[in-house]
Design a protein around this motif. Structure first.
Motif, short mmCIF file in Angstrom:
data_model
loop_
_atom_site.label_atom_id
_atom_site.label_comp_id
_atom_site.label_asym_id
_atom_site.label_seq_id
_atom_site.Cartn_x
_atom_site.Cartn_y
_atom_site.Cartn_z
N UNK A 250 0.80 -1.21 0.00
CA UNK A 250 0.00 0.00 0.00
C UNK A 250 0.83 1.26 0.00
N UNK A 251 0.20 2.35 0.35
CA UNK A 251 0.90 3.62 0.45
C UNK A 251 2.04 3.51 1.46
N UNK A 252 3.11 4.18 1.18
CA UNK A 252 4.33 4.12 2.00
C UNK A 252 4.92 2.71 2.03
N UNK A 253 4.56 1.92 0.99
CA UNK A 253 5.12 0.57 0.81
C UNK A 253 4.82 -0.37 1.98
N UNK A 254 3.70 -0.17 2.63
CA UNK A 254 3.32 -1.03 3.74
C UNK A 254 2.86 -2.40 3.21
N UNK A 255 3.37 -3.46 3.83
CA UNK A 255 3.02 -4.82 3.43
C UNK A 255 1.79 -5.29 4.21
N UNK A 256 1.20 -6.40 3.79
CA UNK A 256 0.10 -6.97 4.59
C UNK A 256 0.50 -7.24 6.03
N UNK A 257 1.72 -7.73 6.24
CA UNK A 257 2.19 -7.96 7.60
C UNK A 257 2.30 -6.68 8.40
N UNK A 258 2.78 -5.61 7.76
CA UNK A 258 2.87 -4.31 8.42
C UNK A 258 1.49 -3.85 8.90
#
Length: 328
Positions: A250-258
């Motif tokens: 997502x935005x700011x390169x956030x992963x599903x785990x994040x």
């Protein structure tokens, strides 16, 4: 019935499987998009074809009636009659149309949604193991469907027939058993309403019900509902809609785990399915089930919990976005 139940609109589905030790991706894009420079990404293109058109003989008896849960449910039947036959529903789900679903989910092997508008039945969906519609039952082969309807249809995950008074969808497991999994009938007089916050929440819970129904029919332990994972999923669906992208990052390169960690969830393994442009719960869940990689998440015995996040945004590219987060 409008675009909400049309297969002419674009479908995007994507999956992410993630564990502590390794990860892999299967992603879906339109041909104009290319991210093949990342060697960890496998790309595939999902395409939508018109559903096979069922031309049911007009004089077939009982075409507006289904036998399920030991009784007959008919288009036009009163709400009082339904309650007398089946008792009160587990819950009543608001929809983006001018009807609500009476949800019967006490037994996920016999899941039933009855569409109620103006105090009468305007449609129904079921993937119950005991349904019988014109002799079409759960697990019926395409050959049996063709024999019953006296037609000659090719295999398709959804067979669709529209008349002046109703539309019938016959749902099949195109990549597995190739048998019938469910029936969805909807009256032609239903109209679009609006996506309220209550509708958003109810779509998410219906996806949860449909996912557990698939698992129960495949003898896999049911998933518990996670409101924290649902919050993370909804944020990602909104992010994709508002920022005009379709990706697990997502935005700011956030992963599903994040995203799960931000909601206080610590996991051993997670999986994520996303879909855009395919409407709400029934068709989106069926599309995932008929995509091999997404199906793996739905049927993964390791997962114990699920959260679902849905959004509808009129000005976005694909209007509807759904995210599923599985974890243990």
């Amino acid at each position: 019935m409008g675009k909400l139940f049309s297969f002419r609109y674009a479908l995007l589905i994507s999956i992410l499987l993630l564990s502590i030790s390794s990860y892999g991706f299967v992603k879906a894009y339109f041909p104009t998009q290319n991210k093949s420079d990342n060697p960890t990404i496998q790309q595939s293109q999902d395409t939508i074809t018109e559903s096979s058109l069922i031309t049911i003989p007009p004089l077939l008896h009982g075409e507006k009636v289904i036998n399920v849960l030991g009784t007959n449910i008919s288009l036009g039947e009163s709400t009082e009659s339904i309650i007398n036959k089946l008792g009160s529903p587990s819950r009543i789900a608001k929809t983006e149309m001018d009807f609500s679903y009476y949800i019967y989910n006490n037994n996920y092997s016999k899941l039933l949604f009855i569409a109620i508008g103006d105090n009468q039945v305007v449609g129904f969906y079921t993937d119950s193991i005991d349904f019988d519609y014109l002799g079409i039952t759960s697990g019926c082969s395409l050959d049996e469907v063709n024999r019953i309807l006296e037609m000659d249809y090719d295999m398709n995950s959804v067979l669709t027939h529209t008349t002046d008074t109703y539309t019938i969808y016959i749902l099949l497991d195109e990549i597995g058993t190739q048998g019938v999994t469910g029936i969805f009938l909807l009256g032609a007089d239903v109209n679009e309403a609006e996506y309220t916050s209550e509708v958003i929440r109810d779509v998410e819970l219906m996806v949860y019900d449909l996912t557990n129904s698939i698992r129960r029919r495949n003898n896999i332990p049911l998933l518990s509902w996670s409101s924290s994972a649902a919050k993370a999923s909804r944020k990602h669906s909104i992010d994709m809609a508002e920022n005009r992208f379709f990706d697990h990052y997502g935005s700011y390169n956030k992963s599903p785990g994040d995203r799960l960690k931000e909601e206080g969830i610590h996991y051993q393994s997670i999986g994520e399915n996303i879909i855009a442009g395919y409407g709400t719960a029934i068709f989106s869940s069926h599309a995932w089930f008929n995509s091999p990689e997404h199906r793996e998440n739905i049927l993964n015995k390791d997962y114990r919990s699920l959260g679902v996040g849905f959004t509808y945004q009129e000005d976005s590219i694909y209007k509807t976005y759904i995210t599923q987060k599985f974890f243990r």
